[in-house]
Design a protein around this motif. Structure first.
Motif, PDB file in Angstrom:
ATOM      1  N   SER B 506       0.304  -3.328   2.887  1.00  0.00           N
ATOM      2  CA  SER B 506       1.000  -2.900   1.669  1.00  0.00           C
ATOM      3  C   SER B 506       1.974  -3.974   1.176  1.00  0.00           C
ATOM      4  O   SER B 506       2.329  -3.996  -0.006  1.00  0.00           O
ATOM      5  N   THR B 509       1.020 -10.196  -0.429  1.00  0.00           N
ATOM      6  CA  THR B 509       1.236 -10.757  -1.759  1.00  0.00           C
ATOM      7  C   THR B 509       0.078 -11.654  -2.188  1.00  0.00           C
ATOM      8  O   THR B 509      -0.154 -11.849  -3.368  1.00  0.00           O
ATOM      9  N   GLU B 510      -0.637 -12.215  -1.210  1.00  0.00           N
ATOM     10  CA  GLU B 510      -1.803 -13.045  -1.532  1.00  0.00           C
ATOM     11  C   GLU B 510      -2.890 -12.746  -0.517  1.00  0.00           C
ATOM     12  O   GLU B 510      -2.623 -12.773   0.687  1.00  0.00           O
ATOM     13  N   GLY B 524      -7.286 -10.621  -6.712  1.00  0.00           N
ATOM     14  CA  GLY B 524      -6.124 -10.332  -7.547  1.00  0.00           C
ATOM     15  C   GLY B 524      -5.134  -9.442  -6.815  1.00  0.00           C
ATOM     16  O   GLY B 524      -5.529  -8.510  -6.098  1.00  0.00           O
ATOM     17  N   ARG B 525      -3.857  -9.746  -7.000  1.00  0.00           N
ATOM     18  CA  ARG B 525      -2.841  -9.048  -6.228  1.00  0.00           C
ATOM     19  C   ARG B 525      -2.886  -7.535  -6.469  1.00  0.00           C
ATOM     20  O   ARG B 525      -2.630  -6.736  -5.557  1.00  0.00           O
ATOM     21  N   GLN B 526      -3.270  -7.157  -7.697  1.00  0.00           N
ATOM     22  CA  GLN B 526      -3.265  -5.739  -8.040  1.00  0.00           C
ATOM     23  C   GLN B 526      -4.368  -4.957  -7.321  1.00  0.00           C
ATOM     24  O   GLN B 526      -4.313  -3.745  -7.239  1.00  0.00           O
ATOM     25  N   TRP B 527      -5.343  -5.699  -6.761  1.00  0.00           N
ATOM     26  CA  TRP B 527      -6.464  -5.012  -6.094  1.00  0.00           C
ATOM     27  C   TRP B 527      -6.308  -4.972  -4.574  1.00  0.00           C
ATOM     28  O   TRP B 527      -7.122  -4.361  -3.897  1.00  0.00           O
ATOM     29  N   ALA B 529      -4.251  -3.536  -2.410  1.00  0.00           N
ATOM     30  CA  ALA B 529      -4.040  -2.256  -1.727  1.00  0.00           C
ATOM     31  C   ALA B 529      -5.331  -1.450  -1.688  1.00  0.00           C
ATOM     32  O   ALA B 529      -5.712  -0.912  -0.629  1.00  0.00           O
ATOM     33  N   GLU B 530      -6.023  -1.425  -2.820  1.00  0.00           N
ATOM     34  CA  GLU B 530      -7.255  -0.637  -2.881  1.00  0.00           C
ATOM     35  C   GLU B 530      -8.320  -1.239  -1.968  1.00  0.00           C
ATOM     36  O   GLU B 530      -9.033  -0.537  -1.251  1.00  0.00           O
ATOM     37  N   TYR B 558      -4.362 -12.682   4.705  1.00  0.00           N
ATOM     38  CA  TYR B 558      -3.359 -12.495   3.649  1.00  0.00           C
ATOM     39  C   TYR B 558      -1.981 -12.979   4.086  1.00  0.00           C
ATOM     40  O   TYR B 558      -1.722 -13.165   5.292  1.00  0.00           O
ATOM     41  N   HIS B 595     -14.678  -7.105  -8.184  1.00  0.00           N
ATOM     42  CA  HIS B 595     -13.337  -7.578  -8.570  1.00  0.00           C
ATOM     43  C   HIS B 595     -13.228  -9.101  -8.515  1.00  0.00           C
ATOM     44  O   HIS B 595     -12.210  -9.671  -8.118  1.00  0.00           O
TER      45      HIS B 595
END
Lengths: 300, 713
Positions: B506, B509-510, B524-527, B529-530, B558, B595
């Motif tokens: 969680s 960041t990368e 992409g950072r927004q993906w 968590a999923e 990561y 993605h």
């Protein structure tokens, strides 16, 4: 006064000094005689506080010397191979000793350097062995300590230099009560310097006597008697130490005053007699033989 | 006549004697500090990222590193040079006949030894500071780190200096002084290392996870310094915090105390040291016997293991034992004799102490055979099941790595598993351990190797008493497999392998995905968590078969970065990696594809048409024999296959090198494989280095049927 009381020192199980007791009076030149390995250097190194005695005590003016700077400041030790700093010249050494011995006489050092013909700016490692010894003595004298311990310092000095050093000693003995202690394995080199002599052998002191007393009280008599019984007569009246006979010529080593000996011998009206002085070497031979030692095996 | 000699005068006169050392120090520091910095600043001037370059220069000059080693070197030199006069009778006679107390003389020489290094060092720093300060703003943290590091260098200088002084005081000549210095600096660590070697060599179940550096850090300044350097990066980030209150402060205090103790010991030894010790081997004859025994025993034991290890692992045990006995005797006689010659400087003195030689020999043999026969039961030990509270087991798994810069530092996968896995249901793990114990028992490591397709696994028992015991076992794969399959059904087991990977996700960041071509692609950072949720869910549903025997098609790693206003790039707090994506992770791969990640190399087999060349290099004697038809003296034979027909014979056997982390991949570890693709690149360089990759060869590849040219050196 330096007093050694029952001191012993061993190196790796070998006794270098064994239960040695000796007294060195002030204002005399004390000669310490002994063969190599007799314990001379060890004794001197204990006296100046380099070595600590395993047993017994060494007192200098009544105080223990080991780790006592105030006592050690009265002693200057010249070792058999005096250390001079690498690339140092006599002036460097003067500066160094001046910082260690506050009484160091710098002016006199320069004077003596000149008298002995030594250059103050020449590197010491270019000096001959004798020159280094001279420099050691000059440094020791100028340190102005009460005691000057010289270990084999006179070995290698020529007779002229020896006399020069002797006169320095005499001057300082007279003026400030210097007490030089000179160790050597060579009797002849000490004969003209010392007042008092101690003989070290196997770590112990065989005898310690005043040189003049020894010389005045022991003589060599060469004579030719008329009668065979004259020798026995002389033996009974004099303290005869040794008799040697070659043909009719008898050589007797005898203790006592010269007058008494002469009178006793003259009474027998010998065909010839002559009283001769003994060299230090001969005196030691006689003394130690009396003590049960064969001096030739000890010294020569 | 006054007997008081000024301490200052003593220092001044002593300093005159060591002008050469002062000149050497000044010259060394002038070259290594102002001059080197000037050159480095000049070189950095044209660099676009020169600010970070300047900061790096600052760290180089005012951090742990070259200058710490230089300080340690000078400490040894200053100690030996300052007191080397103790090795010369002439010099000792002069210095000890002087009317100066020994403590005072010691203090003067001691102080000069420090000043002769410290003054040039500090002056060089004072020159360097404005030089670097004119190029980059020195922040408070940089300045405090520098000041503390300089202080630490001084502390370590004193530590090295004092211990070397003790070596000088113990000995009477230069050779023995340097040897004794080496012994004082390295003895504890060598002894600890030897113990580890014996345990590891004779007990296959022994698990070497000892923090030797940590254990011996106070037994030698070298180890203290190494330990500090090892932790420097971690501490450096928050130097002030650590210095003012953390373990770092306590550690430094302990080093200081040890340095002072070493100094006091050196002083006491100096006072006790007889003047007649000059020129002798050892200043205190009474310690000679202890010293000799202290050296001969470990040297003989080391020799025993050395000769035993020299012979091939397949050699019969009695022959290896014979070699060990030879080594013990050889080491015993040689070390005893050599030390005696060194002490007495007389070759005839080699065997002066025959009784001691004999007694030492008995001790050496007892120690060696006590380990060989496991008299202490260390190798055979296995705690009773009812006393075990929880367990951790590696069982041939894939490993992640976990590097947290703020807390634990780098943890390898195995260390991570053993540290974090908490199997409370210990039934399967204990059974597997028990089988491993029965198989491995108290055998030596050389008896395990080469007996068949074994897997090796580590087990940590956490006892109810709070004690932890770790062992390593060997077991045939077939025997182990049912238990491993069972372990993979336990949630605690999978959590123990991947726990950190999920727990920290969680904060990621990368995130990057590396395919079989070692090409890395960022998600992409927004993906993140999923992705991690899907990946975790899928991983947890995988069987042992899918994980351990399936193909690893990609690896996930990561970073966790902390961003501050002044630093837009942030700084890394932790890195986690080697998260394997298996061919069975279809949902995960699909998500990546959707993605923006090119998953073609992850989902497709090789295109045989692209391969232009395969290079095989044998990495064992067996591999060599397969390639040459004979065993050569130096294995490492390389062959190049460029014929299309021959290439096609090998293609079905090529698998991803990403399989390297688990013990069940059925690849042939006799070969390193290097595959070159047709690239269409313009230059030969690009073709060779940009379109090639390391791979593995499955077992059963028809090596014997291939036609190839052997590359001779």
């Amino acid at each position: 006064m330096i007093e050694a009381k029952g001191i012993s020192k061993s190196f790796g199980g070998i006794k270098a000094v064994d239960n040695l007791t000796a007294t060195i009076q002030e204002g005399t030149v004390f000669g310490l005689i002994g063969t190599n390995g007799a314990g001379k250097s060890t004794f001197l190194r204990m006296v100046c506080g380099i070595l600590k005695a395993d047993e017994g005590s060494i007192l200098v003016d009544g105080k223990p010397v080991y780790e006592a700077p105030e006592v050690k400041s009265q002693i200057f030790y010249i070792s058999d191979e005096q250390y001079f700093f690498a690339n140092a010249n006599p002036l460097d050494m003067k500066h160094y000793y001046q910082s260690i011995y506050p009484g160091f006489d710098g002016m006199r050092f320069l004077e003596l350097l000149e008298k002995f013909g030594l250059s103050g700016s020449r590197k010491i490692n270019t000096f001959s062995k004798g020159m280094k010894k001279q420099l050691s003595v000059i440094l020791g004298i100028c340190a102005n300590t009460k005691y000057l311990l010289c270990d084999e310092t006179f070995d290698g000095l020529d007779p002229v230099m020896r006399q020069a050093v002797k006169s320095l000693f005499i001057k300082d003995i007279e003026e400030r009560g210097l007490t030089p202690v000179v160790a050597s394995h060579n009797l002849r080199e000490l004969e003209d310097i010392c007042d008092h002599v101690g003989l070290l052998h196997r770590g112990g002191i065989l005898l310690s006597r005043d040189l003049d007393d020894m010389k005045l009280n022991i003589h060599k008599l060469q004579c030719v008697f008329k009668q065979p019984g004259d020798l026995e007569y002389v033996k009974q009246l004099l303290e005869v130490m040794k008799v040697e006979q070659r043909g009719s010529l008898i050589t007797i080593t005898v203790k006592g005053s010269a007058e008494h000996i002469e009178k006793t011998v003259a009474d027998r009206e010998p065909l010839f007699y002559e009283l001769l002085p003994l060299s230090l070497e001969e005196i030691f031979i006689s003394e130690t033989e009396v003590a049960g030692y064969d001096i030739k095996n000890i010294i020569f | 006549m006054t007997s008081k000699i000024s301490f200052f005068k003593l220092c001044r006169e002593n300093m005159k004697r060591r002008m050469w050392l002062l000149v050497l120090t000044i010259l060394t520091y002038f070259i290594s500090m102002p001059l080197a910095m000037m050159i480095m600043l000049q070189n950095e001037a044209d660099n676009r990222n020169r600010v970070s370059g300047y900061i790096e220069i600052f760290s180089d000059f005012f951090g742990m590193g070259f200058h710490s080693i230089l300080a340690a070197g000078f400490a040894i030199l200053c100690a030996v040079a300052g007191f080397a006069w103790l090795f010369s009778k002439k010099k000792v006679d002069m210095y000890h006949s002087m009317p100066v107390r020994r403590e005072k003389l010691f203090a003067a020489v001691y102080l000069n030894g420090i000043l002769v290094w410290l003054v040039p060092y500090l002056v060089s720093i004072l020159i360097c500071l404005p030089m670097i300060g004119s190029h980059v703003r020195i922040s408070g943290e940089m300045a405090s780190t520098a000041v503390i590091t300089i202080g630490i260098n001084i502390l370590f200088f004193v530590f090295f200096y004092n211990l070397m002084l003790a070596a000088v005081m113990l000995t009477g000549n230069m050779i023995n002084c340097l040897i004794t210095g080496g012994v004082l600096f390295a003895y504890a660590v060598a002894l600890r290392g030897l113990l580890e070697v014996y345990l590891s060599y004779f007990m296959a179940t022994w698990y070497s996870d000892a923090d030797i550096l940590g254990e011996v850090k106070f037994f030698s300044p070298i180890m203290s310094m190494a330990y500090f350097a090892d932790n420097f990066t971690k501490w450096q980030n928050h130097m002030l915090v650590y210095v003012t209150g953390g373990a770092f402060a306590l550690y430094l205090l302990q080093c200081l105390v040890l340095a002072v103790i070493a100094g006091v010991i050196a002083l006491i030894l100096y006072k006790k040291r007889p003047s007649e010790a000059a020129g002798k081997s050892i200043a205190f004859e009474k310690i000679l016997n202890i010293y000799r025994i202290m050296l001969v025993i470990p040297l003989s034991l080391g020799s025993g293991i050395f000769f035993s290890a020299l012979v091939d692992g397949g050699t019969p045990q009695n022959i290896m034992t014979a070699w060990m006995i030879f080594g013990l005797i050889f080491g015993l006689v040689l070390s005893h004799g050599f030390i005696e010659v060194l002490f007495q400087m007389d070759i005839k003195a080699m065997f002066s102490y025959k009784r001691q030689l004999l007694a030492t020999g008995v001790v050496v043999f007892l120690v060696a055979f006590s380990f060989k026969g496991d008299w202490y039961g260390i190798g055979r030990y296995m705690p009773q099941e009812e006393k075990v509270e929880s367990m951790a087991i590696t069982a041939g798994t894939d490993y992640i790595y976990y590097n947290n810069f703020e807390t634990d530092g780098y943890l390898s996968g195995e260390t991570y598993i053993l540290t974090n896995m908490e199997l409370t249901d210990t039934k399967t793990a204990y059974e597997l351990a028990k089988l491993g114990m029965e198989c491995t028992g108290s055998k030596a490591i050389y008896n395990i190797q080469g007996e068949g397709p074994y897997i090796c696994y580590a087990v940590r028992y956490r006892l109810k008493s709070g004690k932890e015991i770790t062992r390593r076992y060997w077991l045939p794969e077939k025997t182990a497999w049912p238990y491993i399959e069972q372990l993979y059904t336990q949630q605690e087991f999978k959590d123990g392998i991947m726990g950190a990977f999920w727990e920290n996700a969680s904060a990621a960041t990368e995130l990057t995905v590396m395919d079989m071509n070692y090409d890395e692609q960022a998600l992409g950072r927004q993906w993140i968590a999923e992705f991690m949720e899907i990946y975790r869910r899928e991983y947890e549903s995988l069987t042992a078969e899918q994980i351990l025997k399936g193909t690893t098609v990609a690896e996930v790693s990561y970073e966790i970065r902390e961003y501050e206003e002044a630093d837009s790039s942030g700084h890394v707090i932790a890195r986690l990696g080697n998260g394997c994506i298996y061919s069975a992770c279809t949902e995960t791969l699909q998500f990546l594809k959707e993605h923006g990640i090119d998953t073609s190399s992850m989902t497709q087999e090789f295109d045989p048409e692209k391969v232009t060349r395969i290079e095989l290099r044998s990495c064992s004697e067996e591999g060599d024999a397969m390639l040459r038809g004979e065993v050569t003296e130096d294995w490492g034979t390389m062959v190049i296959i460029e014929d299309r027909n021959e290439i096609e014979k090998l293609l079905p056997y090529l698998v991803s090198d990403l399989t390297r982390y688990n013990g069940f991949k059925d690849y042939d570890d006799n070969f390193d494989v290097y595959v070159v693709y047709e690239s269409g690149a313009e230059s030969e360089y690009e073709e060779k280095y940009q379109n090639s990759r390391y791979m593995r060869l499955k077992k059963g590849a028809p090596i014997g049927e291939l036609k190839f040219d052997i590359m001779e050196d």
